[in-house]
Scaffold this motif. Structure first.
Motif, PDB file in Angstrom:
ATOM      1  N   ALA A   2      39.885  54.094 -28.206  1.00 20.26           N
ATOM      2  CA  ALA A   2      38.476  53.805 -28.472  1.00 20.26           C
ATOM      3  C   ALA A   2      37.799  55.014 -29.102  1.00 20.26           C
ATOM      4  N   GLN A   3      37.088  54.749 -30.188  1.00 18.15           N
ATOM      5  CA  GLN A   3      36.322  55.808 -30.830  1.00 18.15           C
ATOM      6  C   GLN A   3      35.123  55.205 -31.535  1.00 18.15           C
ATOM      7  N   ALA A   4      34.225  56.080 -31.988  1.00 19.43           N
ATOM      8  CA  ALA A   4      32.979  55.665 -32.646  1.00 19.43           C
ATOM      9  C   ALA A   4      32.242  54.668 -31.736  1.00 19.43           C
ATOM     10  N   GLU A   5      31.680  53.626 -32.299  1.00 16.89           N
ATOM     11  CA  GLU A   5      30.915  52.671 -31.490  1.00 16.89           C
ATOM     12  C   GLU A   5      31.791  51.840 -30.569  1.00 16.89           C
ATOM     13  N   GLY A   6      33.097  51.917 -30.754  1.00 16.99           N
ATOM     14  CA  GLY A   6      34.024  51.218 -29.882  1.00 16.99           C
ATOM     15  C   GLY A   6      34.225  51.907 -28.540  1.00 16.99           C
ATOM     16  N   ILE A   7      33.531  53.003 -28.316  1.00 18.30           N
ATOM     17  CA  ILE A   7      33.668  53.748 -27.061  1.00 18.30           C
ATOM     18  C   ILE A   7      32.984  53.026 -25.892  1.00 18.30           C
ATOM     19  N   ASP A   8      31.988  52.199 -26.188  1.00 16.34           N
ATOM     20  CA  ASP A   8      31.192  51.554 -25.140  1.00 16.34           C
ATOM     21  C   ASP A   8      32.022  50.847 -24.065  1.00 16.34           C
ATOM     22  N   PRO A   9      33.026  50.040 -24.405  1.00 18.25           N
ATOM     23  CA  PRO A   9      33.757  49.332 -23.346  1.00 18.25           C
ATOM     24  C   PRO A   9      34.456  50.241 -22.337  1.00 18.25           C
ATOM     25  N   VAL A  10      34.795  51.459 -22.725  1.00 14.49           N
ATOM     26  CA  VAL A  10      35.510  52.349 -21.806  1.00 14.49           C
ATOM     27  C   VAL A  10      34.568  53.231 -20.996  1.00 14.49           C
ATOM     28  N   THR A  11      33.255  53.048 -21.170  1.00 16.17           N
ATOM     29  CA  THR A  11      32.294  53.789 -20.352  1.00 16.17           C
ATOM     30  C   THR A  11      31.960  52.980 -19.099  1.00 16.17           C
ATOM     31  N   ARG A  12      31.618  53.686 -18.038  1.00 16.04           N
ATOM     32  CA  ARG A  12      31.315  53.032 -16.753  1.00 16.04           C
ATOM     33  C   ARG A  12      30.239  51.962 -16.883  1.00 16.04           C
ATOM     34  N   ASP A  13      29.251  52.187 -17.730  1.00 11.12           N
ATOM     35  CA  ASP A  13      28.154  51.231 -17.904  1.00 11.12           C
ATOM     36  C   ASP A  13      28.367  50.316 -19.100  1.00 11.12           C
ATOM     37  N   GLY A  14      29.559  50.342 -19.685  1.00 10.47           N
ATOM     38  CA  GLY A  14      29.843  49.550 -20.869  1.00 10.47           C
ATOM     39  C   GLY A  14      29.841  48.055 -20.593  1.00 10.47           C
ATOM     40  N   THR A  15      29.562  47.310 -21.626  1.00  9.74           N
ATOM     41  CA  THR A  15      29.485  45.858 -21.516  1.00  9.74           C
ATOM     42  C   THR A  15      30.779  45.259 -20.979  1.00  9.74           C
ATOM     43  N   HIS A  16      31.910  45.810 -21.363  1.00 10.76           N
ATOM     44  CA  HIS A  16      33.212  45.264 -20.966  1.00 10.76           C
ATOM     45  C   HIS A  16      33.960  46.183 -20.000  1.00 10.76           C
ATOM     46  N   SER A  17      33.230  47.027 -19.269  1.00 13.72           N
ATOM     47  CA  SER A  17      33.891  48.001 -18.395  1.00 13.72           C
ATOM     48  C   SER A  17      34.727  47.335 -17.304  1.00 13.72           C
ATOM     49  N   ASP A  18      34.285  46.191 -16.784  1.00 13.51           N
ATOM     50  CA  ASP A  18      35.075  45.492 -15.757  1.00 13.51           C
ATOM     51  C   ASP A  18      36.402  45.009 -16.339  1.00 13.51           C
ATOM     52  N   THR A  19      36.363  44.496 -17.556  1.00 12.27           N
ATOM     53  CA  THR A  19      37.594  44.044 -18.219  1.00 12.27           C
ATOM     54  C   THR A  19      38.523  45.219 -18.459  1.00 12.27           C
ATOM     55  N   VAL A  20      37.963  46.346 -18.915  1.00 14.10           N
ATOM     56  CA  VAL A  20      38.774  47.539 -19.147  1.00 14.10           C
ATOM     57  C   VAL A  20      39.454  47.961 -17.851  1.00 14.10           C
TER      58      VAL A  20
END
Length: 112
Positions: A40-58
């Protein structure tokens, strides 16, 4: 076989597509997969953050054995650090260098 996914989009639907394809690949019994990594890089970093939209899936995918790697350049640029990532996500020097290393190690490169 080994496959690396490149996650760069900030679009939630696209992020979901990448994660779903990675999950489907891990469950496909018609192919012998040794490793799957999502970089994950650039704007694709969001899912791997704790508050990311897809953090539960990650987290679920991490628990199933899929590796996730976060670009440290992106983290610096977005004023994030390792503590902001879903537990188990590895920080790498840069997304591009990690993908280069993975491909050199025989990973197929996918950027859905």
């Amino acid at each position: 076989m080994r496959t690396a996914f490149h996650l760069t989009s900030g679009d939630e639907d696209h992020q979901n597509t990448v994660l779903t394809i990675a999950e489907n690949l891990s469950k496909d019994e018609t192919i012998e997969m040794d490793d799957i990594a999502v970089v994950a890089q650039a704007e694709g970093i969001d899912p791997v953050t704790r508050d990311g939209t897809h953090s539960d899936t990650v987290q679920e995918l991490l628990d199933s054995g899929i590796a996730f790697k976060a670009c440290s350049n992106t983290l610096d640029m977005m004023d994030l650090d390792d503590g902001d990532l879903v537990e188990g996500v590895e920080t790498v020097s840069s997304g591009a260098s990690e993908l280069t290393r993975l491909q050199e190690d025989g990973y197929a490169y996918l950027r859905p």
